[in-house]
Design an enzyme around this catalytic site. Structure first.
Site, PDB file in Angstrom:
ATOM      1  N   ASP A   1      -4.209  -0.599   1.009  1.00 41.22           N
ATOM      2  CA  ASP A   1      -3.457  -1.708   1.928  1.00 41.22           C
ATOM      3  C   ASP A   1      -4.136  -2.385   2.854  1.00 41.22           C
ATOM      4  OD1 ASP A   1      -1.786  -3.543   2.370  1.00 41.22           O
ATOM      5  OD2 ASP A   1      -0.502  -2.088   3.420  1.00 41.22           O
TER       6      ASP A   1
ATOM      7  N   LYS B   1      -4.823  -6.490   8.181  1.00 38.92           N
ATOM      8  CA  LYS B   1      -4.502  -5.459   9.093  1.00 38.92           C
ATOM      9  C   LYS B   1      -6.015  -5.579  10.058  1.00 38.92           C
ATOM     10  CE  LYS B   1      -1.975  -2.410   6.256  1.00 38.92           C
ATOM     11  NZ  LYS B   1      -0.879  -2.183   7.309  1.00 38.92           N
TER      12      LYS B   1
ATOM     13  N   ASP C   1      -1.452   4.883   1.682  1.00 39.84           N
ATOM     14  CA  ASP C   1      -0.360   3.839   1.444  1.00 39.84           C
ATOM     15  C   ASP C   1       0.331   4.262   0.039  1.00 39.84           C
ATOM     16  OD1 ASP C   1       1.393   2.359   2.649  1.00 39.84           O
ATOM     17  OD2 ASP C   1       0.459   0.536   2.101  1.00 39.84           O
TER      18      ASP C   1
ATOM     19  N   ASP D   1       1.551  -8.450   4.339  1.00 39.63           N
ATOM     20  CA  ASP D   1       1.351  -6.897   4.642  1.00 39.63           C
ATOM     21  C   ASP D   1       2.546  -5.940   4.385  1.00 39.63           C
ATOM     22  OD1 ASP D   1      -0.075  -4.550   5.372  1.00 39.63           O
ATOM     23  OD2 ASP D   1       0.327  -4.740   7.568  1.00 39.63           O
TER      24      ASP D   1
ATOM     25  N   GLU E   1       3.879  -5.827   1.615  1.00 45.18           N
ATOM     26  CA  GLU E   1       3.978  -5.645   0.125  1.00 45.18           C
ATOM     27  C   GLU E   1       4.484  -4.614  -0.685  1.00 45.18           C
ATOM     28  OE1 GLU E   1       1.571  -2.290   1.021  1.00 45.18           O
ATOM     29  OE2 GLU E   1       1.669  -4.226   2.182  1.00 45.18           O
TER      30      GLU E   1
ATOM     31  N   ARG F   1       7.432  -3.154  -0.273  1.00 45.26           N
ATOM     32  CA  ARG F   1       8.877  -3.380  -0.430  1.00 45.26           C
ATOM     33  C   ARG F   1       8.718  -4.379  -1.944  1.00 45.26           C
ATOM     34  NH1 ARG F   1       9.895  -5.640   5.275  1.00 45.26           N
ATOM     35  NH2 ARG F   1       8.523  -4.166   5.671  1.00 45.26           N
TER      36      ARG F   1
END
Length: 470
Positions: A241, A248, A259, A318, A320, A322
């Site tokens: 991620d 990030k 992740d 970020d 993502e 969900r």
């Protein structure tokens, strides 16, 4: 995989491992050693002493006054990590206090076997030798065998989470899932980008759009002939991620290979379910992709569709995980109609800020399901704690141009907002739970100097399934 054999029946010769409670140290030692006792051993927590009597070696392992599942597992794991590569004998007899419950005994054996894990491919731990026998009391034989199955499944979970990002693209994980399914006798189907498009998995595909790797929407299905329940498990499977366009910070970014902790927990659970032949029908959904940055990446302000037919305004790329889970939840519910649905994900930093590294955040809409997960957490040592989902939280996800936002934009209640978002894609299913495992899937462990996988989630899911099939 752990190769050592488990046999029932203890032997007075051979290496002896004795778990000693602090309050009963004198009686325990007299039982095994007679009146000639080690002068310095007090059985404090994690105290280990090697003692020899008449050419028999005794490992005395102190548990102190601790009785929790986590403490018992950790003391066994500590012993296994510390001495597992030094033991040359091919027989280990294990003695656990008779007063211990089944779950306490299972926890000790699980810790012992789990301690054999190595982050490196080569492994010289004594439990990996085929000539080693683990001898247990006859009453513990089934318990120890289950603990070994769990440890091997946790090892699978940890292996995949610890792999670097370039060794675990979606197609690579999908290939492994197919091979595991063929080996253990259950089904695995993988939807590529074209097939996922045909199924309407638009939220998942929005995240996958920037990736150099094809979509790999993985569907696992295990069905026992005497299945008593049908359950859907959805595991977040973001292999790396970056944060996408909402990128990030670089500090600790290498840890974002972790992740996919929800997906690895589901993979491990499927391995254990099939090995144990549990009478259950389980569908596992792993929407595998990385969250990359490229000229194809989805953007903040985009409005995307979803499998459930709801439109989503993208506030933060970020958020993502969900999106992939939303399509996973909708797909498993509409396609398979399970009685119970659980999603599990390394989803939010908010869960870590709330609970630290002690437990997972639990959400859901069914009191019986939430209660059973709580008790499964206590019994497995993989604890969970419920947070609220009051209707007022839904207001922060209101969108002027879509059915819902993917992020509130507020630095508060992040774990709750994510759970509220996901509930919108459950088609009003009456038994759904969400586990945010961001603080417990990856952290400080005895297996490496840097943060590594913990194996969290496998034992919790198996313990929960055992409860609902009893």
């Amino acid at each position: 995989m752990i190769n050592s054999k488990i046999t029932e029946g203890l032997d007075s010769s051979g290496l002896q491992l004795i778990l000693v409670p602090e309050e009963d140290v004198k009686n325990t030692l007299q039982l095994f050693l007679g009146n000639k006792l080690p002068p310095l051993f007090k059985a404090t927590y994690n105290e280990i002493q090697l003692y020899e009597k008449e050419e028999t070696l005794f490992f005395l392992v102190g548990i102190g006054s601790k009785t929790s599942i986590s403490d018992i597992r950790n003391v066994a794991l500590n012993f296994s990590v510390k001495f597992g590569k030094k033991i040359q004998e091919n027989e280990l007899n294990i003695h656990i206090p008779k007063s211990y419950t089944i779950n306490q005994r299972l926890s000790f054996y699980n810790g012992l076997f789990l301690g054999a894990y190595s982050i490196k491919e080569e492994n010289d731990h004594f439990l990996f030798r085929k000539d080693v026998e683990i001898k247990v009391a006859t009453t513990d034989y089934g318990i120890a065998k289950e603990a070994k199955v769990l440890a091997n499944a946790q090892g699978i979970c940890m292996n995949w989470l610890n792999k670097p990002a370039n060794k675990k693209s979606g197609p690579v994980i999908a290939d492994y899932a197919v091979r595991m399914a063929n080996q253990l006798g259950f089904k695995c189907t993988v939807l590529n980008r074209q097939q996922a498009t045909a199924e309407g998995l638009d939220a998942y595909l929005a995240v996958n759009r920037a990736s150099e790797f094809d979509a790999s929407f993985i569907v696992l299905e295990y069905k026992h002939d005497k299945a008593v329940k049908k359950i859907g498990l959805v595991g977040k499977c973001v292999t790396f991620d970056t944060g996408g366009i909402s990128i990030k910070p670089s500090q600790n970014l290498h840890y974002m290979k972790s992740d996919m902790g929800g997906a690895t927990a589901v993979l491990g659970a499927f391995h254990a379910i099939a090995e144990m032949q549990l009478p259950i029908h389980v569908i596992g959904i792993l929407p595998a992709t990385d969250n990359a940055v490229s000229e194809k990446a989805y953007l903040p302000s985009d409005v995307i569709n979803s499998h459930a037919g709801k439109s989503i305004e993208v506030i933060d790329t970020d958020a993502e995980g969900r999106l992939t889970l939303a399509d996973g939840l909708s797909y498993v519910i509409k396609k398979y109609n399970p009685e119970i649905v659980i999603d599990i994900a390394t989803l939010t930093g908010s869960a870590v800020r709330t609970f630290g590294y002690e437990c997972a955040a639990l959400f859901g809409n069914n009191e019986e399901l939430l209660r059973d997960l709580h008790f499964a957490g206590e019994a497995s040592g993989e604890k969970v704690w419920q947070l609220p989902m009051w209707e007022t939280y839904a207001e922060s996800l209101h969108s002027d141009i879509a059915d819902i936002k993917n992020y509130s934009g507020k630095p508060i209640a992040g774990a709750i907002d994510a759970a509220v978002f996901l509930q919108n894609f459950t088609h009003n299913h009456n038994a759904w739970a969400h586990l945010d495992i961001a603080g417990v899937a990856f952290g400080n462990t005895p297996f490496g100097k840097d943060k590594t996988a913990t194996g969290y989630g496998v034992h919790l899911l198996i313990e929960y399934i055992k409860r609902i099939i009893d």
